[in-house]
Design an enzyme around this catalytic site. Structure first.
Site, PDB file in Angstrom:
ATOM      1  N   ASP A  83      41.484  55.825  32.773  1.00  0.00           N
ATOM      2  CA  ASP A  83      40.627  55.630  33.566  1.00  0.00           C
ATOM      3  C   ASP A  83      39.632  56.777  33.841  1.00  0.00           C
ATOM      4  OD1 ASP A  83      39.356  52.646  35.362  1.00  0.00           O
ATOM      5  OD2 ASP A  83      38.498  54.598  35.870  1.00  0.00           O
ATOM      6  N   ASN A  91      40.570  42.276  37.714  1.00  0.00           N
ATOM      7  CA  ASN A  91      39.222  42.105  38.339  1.00  0.00           C
ATOM      8  C   ASN A  91      38.670  40.977  37.648  1.00  0.00           C
ATOM      9  OD1 ASN A  91      39.779  43.956  40.576  1.00  0.00           O
ATOM     10  ND2 ASN A  91      38.858  45.548  39.244  1.00  0.00           N
ATOM     11  N   GLN A 129      34.849  43.190  38.946  1.00  0.00           N
ATOM     12  CA  GLN A 129      34.760  43.698  37.791  1.00  0.00           C
ATOM     13  C   GLN A 129      33.223  44.215  37.408  1.00  0.00           C
ATOM     14  OE1 GLN A 129      35.511  40.420  34.985  1.00  0.00           O
ATOM     15  NE2 GLN A 129      35.542  41.562  33.083  1.00  0.00           N
ATOM     16  N   VAL A 135      33.052  45.887  33.889  1.00  0.00           N
ATOM     17  CA  VAL A 135      32.819  45.928  32.581  1.00  0.00           C
ATOM     18  C   VAL A 135      33.621  44.508  32.158  1.00  0.00           C
ATOM     19  CG1 VAL A 135      33.637  47.135  30.442  1.00  0.00           C
ATOM     20  CG2 VAL A 135      33.389  48.560  32.327  1.00  0.00           C
ATOM     21  N   HIS A 173      40.438  43.788  30.886  1.00  0.00           N
ATOM     22  CA  HIS A 173      41.321  44.649  30.955  1.00  0.00           C
ATOM     23  C   HIS A 173      42.178  44.754  31.955  1.00  0.00           C
ATOM     24  CE1 HIS A 173      37.396  45.724  33.251  1.00  0.00           C
ATOM     25  NE2 HIS A 173      38.179  46.416  33.823  1.00  0.00           N
ATOM     26  N   HIS A 176      44.204  47.022  34.733  1.00  0.00           N
ATOM     27  CA  HIS A 176      44.254  48.242  35.617  1.00  0.00           C
ATOM     28  C   HIS A 176      45.610  48.515  35.554  1.00  0.00           C
ATOM     29  CE1 HIS A 176      40.061  48.789  36.635  1.00  0.00           C
ATOM     30  NE2 HIS A 176      40.121  47.477  36.499  1.00  0.00           N
TER      31      HIS A 176
END
Ligand code: 5GP
Length: 113
Positions: free
Chosen positions: A30, A86, A93, A95, A99, A101
């Protein structure tokens, strides 16, 4: 549909610190880490949010979880990490390309903020 930031990373159009890649997924660091280890596990298939996943994504979703576990092992995270998804802007969220994390390397409080 607009190309997502993560698609650009997957297509190597913008740089990222790539730690792992296979046919279905990519793992990057990240850019704004919230823990000493903060990885993003990203499917190559664009699913905007977890809640958009469908029955046919079942194997892919399982794959992402297994990749997370393998990354934790590879990076020697002492079997101690947290996975976060998220889902939606109100949940943080930013993006809209699904995904996971993976956070590790500091104490992680519960409940999360
Ligand atoms: P979200 O807020 O959608 O759950 O997570 C998106 C994550 O992507 C954030 O933690 C953010 O720091 C990360 N991010 C945003 N832009 C970039 C980028 O260009 N490169 C990388 N490696 N991470 C990014």
């Amino acid at each position: 549909m607009q190309i997502t930031l993560f698609e650009k990373i997957i297509n190597k159009e913008i740089p990222a610190d790539i730690l792992y890649e296979d046919d279905l997924s990519i793992v990057i660091k990240d850019i704004n880490p919230q823990a000493p280890t903060h990885l993003l596990i990203i499917p190559k298939k664009v699913i905007p949010k977890l809640s958009d996943a469908i029955e046919e994504d079942k194997q892919l979703l399982g794959h992402l979880m297994l990749v997370a576990g393998k990354m934790a092992e590879k990076l020697d995270l002492d079997d101690t990490f947290r996975l976060v998804v998220n889902n939606g802007a109100k949940a943080g969220q930013s993006v809209f390309h699904l995904h996971l994390h993976l956070l590790s390397g500091r104490s992680l409080n519960w409940p999360p903020g």
